[in-house]
Design a protein around this motif. Structure first.
Motif, PDB file in Angstrom:
ATOM      1  N   GLY A  68      -4.468  -3.066  -9.850  1.00  0.00           N
ATOM      2  CA  GLY A  68      -4.474  -2.763 -11.274  1.00  0.00           C
ATOM      3  C   GLY A  68      -5.814  -2.243 -11.742  1.00  0.00           C
ATOM      4  N   LEU A  69      -6.898  -2.844 -11.251  1.00  0.00           N
ATOM      5  CA  LEU A  69      -8.242  -2.393 -11.636  1.00  0.00           C
ATOM      6  C   LEU A  69      -8.529  -0.987 -11.126  1.00  0.00           C
ATOM      7  CD1 LEU A  69     -10.232  -5.694 -10.957  1.00  0.00           C
ATOM      8  CD2 LEU A  69      -9.751  -4.680 -13.196  1.00  0.00           C
ATOM      9  N   LEU A  70      -7.975  -0.654  -9.973  1.00  0.00           N
ATOM     10  CA  LEU A  70      -8.205   0.669  -9.376  1.00  0.00           C
ATOM     11  C   LEU A  70      -7.236   1.729  -9.898  1.00  0.00           C
ATOM     12  CD1 LEU A  70      -8.773  -0.427  -5.669  1.00  0.00           C
ATOM     13  CD2 LEU A  70     -10.522   0.501  -7.205  1.00  0.00           C
ATOM     14  N   GLY A  71      -6.185   1.304 -10.591  1.00  0.00           N
ATOM     15  CA  GLY A  71      -5.181   2.261 -11.058  1.00  0.00           C
ATOM     16  C   GLY A  71      -4.370   2.855  -9.918  1.00  0.00           C
ATOM     17  N   LEU A  72      -4.088   2.059  -8.890  1.00  0.00           N
ATOM     18  CA  LEU A  72      -3.397   2.569  -7.694  1.00  0.00           C
ATOM     19  C   LEU A  72      -1.999   1.971  -7.528  1.00  0.00           C
ATOM     20  CD1 LEU A  72      -6.366   2.474  -5.133  1.00  0.00           C
ATOM     21  CD2 LEU A  72      -5.381   4.477  -6.250  1.00  0.00           C
ATOM     22  N   SER A  73      -1.358   1.641  -8.622  1.00  0.00           N
ATOM     23  CA  SER A  73      -0.044   1.014  -8.524  1.00  0.00           C
ATOM     24  C   SER A  73       0.987   1.917  -7.875  1.00  0.00           C
ATOM     25  CB  SER A  73       0.441   0.609  -9.924  1.00  0.00           C
ATOM     26  OG  SER A  73      -0.434  -0.341 -10.489  1.00  0.00           O
ATOM     27  N   ASP A  74       0.779   3.240  -7.982  1.00  0.00           N
ATOM     28  CA  ASP A  74       1.729   4.186  -7.383  1.00  0.00           C
ATOM     29  C   ASP A  74       1.306   4.625  -5.986  1.00  0.00           C
ATOM     30  OD1 ASP A  74       3.276   4.152  -9.682  1.00  0.00           O
ATOM     31  OD2 ASP A  74       2.147   5.781 -10.621  1.00  0.00           O
ATOM     32  N   PHE A  75       0.225   4.040  -5.470  1.00  0.00           N
ATOM     33  CA  PHE A  75      -0.303   4.482  -4.172  1.00  0.00           C
ATOM     34  C   PHE A  75       0.096   3.535  -3.042  1.00  0.00           C
ATOM     35  CE2 PHE A  75      -3.584   4.904  -0.906  1.00  0.00           C
ATOM     36  CZ  PHE A  75      -3.676   6.282  -0.780  1.00  0.00           C
ATOM     37  N   PHE A  76       0.039   2.245  -3.307  1.00  0.00           N
ATOM     38  CA  PHE A  76       0.304   1.249  -2.270  1.00  0.00           C
ATOM     39  C   PHE A  76       1.674   0.597  -2.461  1.00  0.00           C
ATOM     40  CE2 PHE A  76      -4.426   1.059  -2.426  1.00  0.00           C
ATOM     41  CZ  PHE A  76      -4.698   1.327  -1.082  1.00  0.00           C
ATOM     42  N   SER A  77       2.379   0.399  -1.363  1.00  0.00           N
ATOM     43  CA  SER A  77       3.545  -0.492  -1.344  1.00  0.00           C
ATOM     44  C   SER A  77       3.062  -1.894  -0.970  1.00  0.00           C
ATOM     45  CB  SER A  77       4.582  -0.011  -0.331  1.00  0.00           C
ATOM     46  OG  SER A  77       5.144   1.222  -0.731  1.00  0.00           O
ATOM     47  N   ILE A  78       3.742  -2.915  -1.475  1.00  0.00           N
ATOM     48  CA  ILE A  78       3.285  -4.295  -1.253  1.00  0.00           C
ATOM     49  C   ILE A  78       4.417  -5.138  -0.678  1.00  0.00           C
ATOM     50  CG2 ILE A  78       2.348  -6.391  -2.306  1.00  0.00           C
ATOM     51  CD1 ILE A  78       1.162  -4.659  -4.510  1.00  0.00           C
ATOM     52  N   LEU A  79       4.112  -5.863   0.392  1.00  0.00           N
ATOM     53  CA  LEU A  79       5.028  -6.857   0.954  1.00  0.00           C
ATOM     54  C   LEU A  79       4.446  -8.238   0.669  1.00  0.00           C
ATOM     55  CD1 LEU A  79       7.492  -7.676   2.716  1.00  0.00           C
ATOM     56  CD2 LEU A  79       5.968  -7.516   4.709  1.00  0.00           C
ATOM     57  N   LYS A  80       5.134  -9.006  -0.164  1.00  0.00           N
ATOM     58  CA  LYS A  80       4.678 -10.365  -0.497  1.00  0.00           C
ATOM     59  C   LYS A  80       5.427 -11.363   0.366  1.00  0.00           C
ATOM     60  CE  LYS A  80       4.634 -13.859  -4.136  1.00  0.00           C
ATOM     61  NZ  LYS A  80       5.351 -14.849  -3.294  1.00  0.00           N
ATOM     62  N   ILE A  81       4.668 -12.165   1.123  1.00  0.00           N
ATOM     63  CA  ILE A  81       5.257 -13.182   1.996  1.00  0.00           C
ATOM     64  C   ILE A  81       5.027 -14.556   1.355  1.00  0.00           C
ATOM     65  CG2 ILE A  81       5.232 -14.256   4.276  1.00  0.00           C
ATOM     66  CD1 ILE A  81       6.329 -11.419   4.263  1.00  0.00           C
ATOM     67  N   GLY A  82       6.096 -15.128   0.844  1.00  0.00           N
ATOM     68  CA  GLY A  82       6.015 -16.465   0.250  1.00  0.00           C
ATOM     69  C   GLY A  82       6.441 -17.562   1.200  1.00  0.00           C
ATOM     70  N   THR A  83       7.117 -17.183   2.296  1.00  0.00           N
ATOM     71  CA  THR A  83       7.559 -18.157   3.308  1.00  0.00           C
ATOM     72  C   THR A  83       7.092 -17.679   4.682  1.00  0.00           C
ATOM     73  OG1 THR A  83       9.699 -17.028   3.559  1.00  0.00           O
ATOM     74  CG2 THR A  83       9.573 -18.822   1.950  1.00  0.00           C
ATOM     75  N   PRO A  84       5.866 -17.994   5.053  1.00  0.00           N
ATOM     76  CA  PRO A  84       5.341 -17.501   6.332  1.00  0.00           C
ATOM     77  C   PRO A  84       6.090 -18.021   7.553  1.00  0.00           C
ATOM     78  CG  PRO A  84       3.845 -19.091   5.325  1.00  0.00           C
ATOM     79  CD  PRO A  84       4.874 -18.780   4.296  1.00  0.00           C
ATOM     80  N   TYR A  85       6.812 -19.160   7.404  1.00  0.00           N
ATOM     81  CA  TYR A  85       7.627 -19.657   8.518  1.00  0.00           C
ATOM     82  C   TYR A  85       8.874 -20.320   7.951  1.00  0.00           C
ATOM     83  CZ  TYR A  85       9.088 -21.680  12.905  1.00  0.00           C
ATOM     84  OH  TYR A  85       9.823 -21.979  14.017  1.00  0.00           O
ATOM     85  N   PRO A  86      10.065 -19.974   8.466  1.00  0.00           N
ATOM     86  CA  PRO A  86      10.337 -18.850   9.349  1.00  0.00           C
ATOM     87  C   PRO A  86      10.041 -17.514   8.654  1.00  0.00           C
ATOM     88  CG  PRO A  86      12.167 -20.410   9.439  1.00  0.00           C
ATOM     89  CD  PRO A  86      11.285 -20.812   8.274  1.00  0.00           C
ATOM     90  N   PHE A  87       9.523 -16.585   9.402  1.00  0.00           N
ATOM     91  CA  PHE A  87       9.093 -15.308   8.851  1.00  0.00           C
ATOM     92  C   PHE A  87      10.314 -14.488   8.430  1.00  0.00           C
ATOM     93  CE2 PHE A  87       6.989 -11.079   9.039  1.00  0.00           C
ATOM     94  CZ  PHE A  87       5.874 -11.384   8.264  1.00  0.00           C
ATOM     95  N   PRO A  88      10.284 -13.855   7.251  1.00  0.00           N
ATOM     96  CA  PRO A  88      11.417 -13.038   6.800  1.00  0.00           C
ATOM     97  C   PRO A  88      11.466 -11.701   7.556  1.00  0.00           C
ATOM     98  CG  PRO A  88       9.650 -12.939   5.192  1.00  0.00           C
ATOM     99  CD  PRO A  88       9.212 -13.933   6.231  1.00  0.00           C
ATOM    100  N   GLU A  89      11.933 -11.745   8.774  1.00  0.00           N
ATOM    101  CA  GLU A  89      11.841 -10.599   9.674  1.00  0.00           C
ATOM    102  C   GLU A  89      12.593  -9.371   9.151  1.00  0.00           C
ATOM    103  OE1 GLU A  89      12.851 -11.536  13.678  1.00  0.00           O
ATOM    104  OE2 GLU A  89      11.272 -13.050  13.900  1.00  0.00           O
ATOM    105  N   ARG A  90      13.806  -9.561   8.647  1.00  0.00           N
ATOM    106  CA  ARG A  90      14.611  -8.411   8.207  1.00  0.00           C
ATOM    107  C   ARG A  90      13.915  -7.664   7.074  1.00  0.00           C
ATOM    108  NH1 ARG A  90      20.133 -10.415   6.604  1.00  0.00           N
ATOM    109  NH2 ARG A  90      19.137 -10.706   4.569  1.00  0.00           N
ATOM    110  N   LEU A  91      13.382  -8.398   6.102  1.00  0.00           N
ATOM    111  CA  LEU A  91      12.657  -7.770   5.003  1.00  0.00           C
ATOM    112  C   LEU A  91      11.411  -7.064   5.524  1.00  0.00           C
ATOM    113  CD1 LEU A  91      12.234  -7.381   1.917  1.00  0.00           C
ATOM    114  CD2 LEU A  91      10.960  -9.528   1.943  1.00  0.00           C
ATOM    115  N   ALA A  92      10.698  -7.711   6.448  1.00  0.00           N
ATOM    116  CA  ALA A  92       9.474  -7.121   6.994  1.00  0.00           C
ATOM    117  C   ALA A  92       9.773  -5.836   7.771  1.00  0.00           C
ATOM    118  CB  ALA A  92       8.770  -8.124   7.887  1.00  0.00           C
ATOM    119  N   LEU A  93      10.872  -5.835   8.522  1.00  0.00           N
ATOM    120  CA  LEU A  93      11.243  -4.632   9.281  1.00  0.00           C
ATOM    121  C   LEU A  93      11.572  -3.471   8.341  1.00  0.00           C
ATOM    122  CD1 LEU A  93      13.354  -6.111  12.208  1.00  0.00           C
ATOM    123  CD2 LEU A  93      11.244  -4.787  12.422  1.00  0.00           C
ATOM    124  N   GLU A  94      12.233  -3.751   7.243  1.00  0.00           N
ATOM    125  CA  GLU A  94      12.512  -2.703   6.256  1.00  0.00           C
ATOM    126  C   GLU A  94      11.216  -2.140   5.692  1.00  0.00           C
ATOM    127  OE1 GLU A  94      14.959  -4.542   3.338  1.00  0.00           O
ATOM    128  OE2 GLU A  94      16.712  -4.749   4.656  1.00  0.00           O
TER     129      GLU A  94
END
Length: 630
Positions: A252-278
């Motif tokens: 937000g400070l850099l104004g790059l909201s349209d530049f980066f895609s973000i993967l938020k991991i709230g459950t590191p185990y078991p890892f959400p593999e299907r979402l991560a692969l997408e």
């Protein structure tokens, strides 16, 4: 209708409120920054609707909670990351045994470290113990994840780890919380030794079940709002916990909201593999920001290698994020600016990592053509007879268990066991071990069951060696928290199950030199146990009366059954069955002694096994068994 109000809460306070909203029945923990305020807040808002205690240490807290969870109660356990080391013994076994009521274990990590000896990462413990792990990124999410963790725990009958870090624990935010809290109605402890007594075979089968639930949980987490992908450009950022909040603020400070895609991991185990692969499929490069260890980074690298994907993964392994300490908004902002090329800083160094090549190697085939030496013929040996584990003939533990069993006949009683020879008291016909988790845990599990079912006679069995190894802490916890249990110390003057080693109560050291002998009675008295009875379990009628008298008292009381292991001294005689035997087999059906065998319609005694303990003679209704000196 659920009433909601907004409270300005610290992250730790939000966790306590979340537990209350989930209907928690018991909260136990040991203080340690940054976790301390969770339990303090729980005590403040409980209002008598649920039980809260500071336990002697983290191990005791987890075991007390285990007993309550076995009884169907929802429990919350709080500690900091180094406290999880103390609780690791019951934690690892509890992962196999499972729970009935939902159990959430909060292990607050301390990146920095700010007030700790280590920077260890609880997410590794989740993988190690095969327990689901939630990683909140804000106080609001800490509240929501606590509720979700209870629901998941109860559905899968497993403890769940909640891993807030210091900046989540001590950050403050406006959190919408439920104002009406109704604790769950526990079902009470239902005896099931196949479930609650941990034996090697059941552990093996439970391990299989634990492994089999990984994919369903991973798929469930991939579809959960706890994890999400926010798509924009072809360069991705993967993050979890407080680092997600830092990433969002930096972008937000850099104004790059349209530049980066973000993967938020709230459950590191078991890892959400299907979402991560997408996410991997829709990005060319991924930069990982996480505290402390490269857990998310390693999972993404693994998925790329496993699926032959060439997406570059950057993080701690490539020196694109700090390898120790906390992340910060400023540091992440500088790194993202460099990646986007919007200042004069050198662009982040990209790795030229390629997809891992599939190995064509195969395991060498083992030969099955070896013949018996000096023989041209092969013989198939007969199957070995099945010999279930059993207490030795003349073992004093058998008499101790039987005395308690007879004294509690017709009463509502639960018998919490422990690790050692006396675990075999689980077997028929004694059937006197209802729970067994880890060394010393019987004493604290009994306390947890008592908190849910105070009308139950709760007995905790512990051996003399285990008493010194890890039993004292649990007794201190019971005395301190005004619990009502009966501790039964099975003192056979040896560490029997592992081969007869000495311990502090034997008065001998490893080299068999004299050592300072610690007195169990004095130790019990010194930590506040006021009712202590000592008796020989082979004085059977007296032992039964002692159990009746002591167990009827309030508070923490102890019975020491003292008789040496049969391996410590040669038998002075043996028992014989006389012509008075009426074939009722009560001696067999009550004691289960392996020296007693059926001979036609009557019973006889194997002279090779009998050591003359006389327990069978004392239970025989027609006095058909006599002792004779050898």
């Amino acid at each position: 209708m659920i009433l909601i109000k907004t409270e300005f809460l610290m992250g730790n306070e939000a966790i306590a409120y979340g537990a209350a909203a989930a209907g928690v029945n018991l909260v136990a923990g040991y203080p340690g920054t940054p976790s301390t305020e969770i339990l303090e807040t729980a005590a403040k808002i409980a209002g008598g609707s649920f039980y809260v205690e500071w336990s002697t240490n983290e191990k005791a807290a987890l075991e007390v909670a285990a007993g309550a969870s076995y009884s169907g109660a929802r429990t919350l356990v709080t500690m900091k990351q180094v406290g999880l080391n103390v609780a690791s013994d019951p934690l690892m076994s509890l992962a196999y045994v499972g729970v009935e009521g939902g159990m959430v274990i909060v292990s607050a990590d301390d990146p920095g470290p700010i007030s700790s000896q280590t920077e260890q990462d609880t997410r590794h413990f989740a993988q190690f113990a095969h327990l689901p792990c939630f990683d909140p990124s804000s106080p609001e999410e800490a509240y929501a994840m606590t509720i979700a963790a209870f629901e998941l725990s109860e559905r899968y009958k497993t403890p769940v780890l909640l891993r807030p870090t210091t900046r989540v624990c001590h950050a403050c935010a406006s959190v919408e919380v439920e104002t009406e809290r109704t604790p769950k109605s526990p079902c009470g402890f239902i005896k099931d030794t196949q479930r609650f007594v941990i034996f090697p075979r059941s552990s093996y089968l439970n391990h299989i079940k634990i492994e089999e639930r990984y994919k369903p949980l991973s798929d469930e987490f991939s579809a959960s709002t706890l994890n999400r992908a926010e798509y924009a450009g072809k360069i991705g950022i993967a993050c979890g916990g407080i680092s997600y909040a830092y990433v969002k603020e930096a972008i937000g400070l850099l104004g790059l909201s349209d530049f980066f895609s973000i993967l938020k991991i709230g459950t590191p185990y078991p890892f959400p593999e299907r979402l991560a692969l997408e996410f991997i499929d829709k990005t060319d490069k991924i930069y990982v920001f996480e505290e402390l260890d490269p857990v998310i980074e390693k999972e993404l690298i693994f998925l790329c290698g496993k699926n032959n994907i060439s997406t570059e993964i950057h993080g701690k392994y490539t020196s694109d994020s700090p390898i120790a300490g906390e992340n910060s908004v400023e540091d992440i902002k500088q790194r993202l600016a460099a990646i986007a090329g919007i200042n004069d800083s050198a662009a982040a160094k990209s790795s030229d990592s390629t997809a891992a090549k599939n190995s064509d190697s195969t395991a060498a085939a083992s030969s099955d053509t070896a013949a018996a030496a000096n023989s041209d013929t092969k013989t198939t040996p007969p199957d070995l007879p099945i010999r279930p584990p059993v207490l030795c003939a003349g073992c004093p533990h058998r008499a101790s268990f039987l005395a308690v069993k007879r004294a509690m006949k017709g009463k509502k009683a639960v018998f919490s066991g422990d690790i050692g020879c006396y675990t075999l008291g689980n077997a028929q016909p004694l059937d006197m071990v209802d729970t067994c988790l880890c060394m010393g845990a019987g004493i604290t599990i009994a306390q947890g069951i008592h908190r849910v079912e105070p009308d139950t006679y709760n007995f905790a069995f512990v051996g003399d060696s285990t008493f010194f190894a890890s039993g004292i802490t649990g007794i201190v916890n019971a005395v301190y928290n005004n619990c009502n249990i009966t501790v039964v110390v099975l003192d056979n003057s040896i560490t029997a199950m592992t081969g007869g080693q000495p311990h502090p109560g034997t008065g001998k050291t490893m080299s068999q030199n004299p050592g300072n002998k610690l007195d169990i009675e004095k130790v019990l008295a010194g930590i506040g146990v006021t009712e202590i009875a000592v008796c020989n379990p082979f004085e059977f009628d007296k032992a039964v009366e002692t159990v009746k008298e002591v167990s009827a008292l309030d508070g923490v009381k102890a019975i020491i059954f003292r008789a040496p292991c049969v391996n410590l001294s040669a038998p002075s005689g043996g028992c014989k069955v006389t012509d008075k035997c009426i074939g009722c087999k009560k001696c067999i059906n009550e004691t289960g002694c392996p020296a007693l065998v059926v001979d036609g319609k009557k019973v006889k005694i194997d002279d090779n096994l009998c050591v003359g303990c006389t327990l069978c003679a004392q239970v025989c209704p027609v006095k058909a068994i006599e002792f004779s000196v050898k």
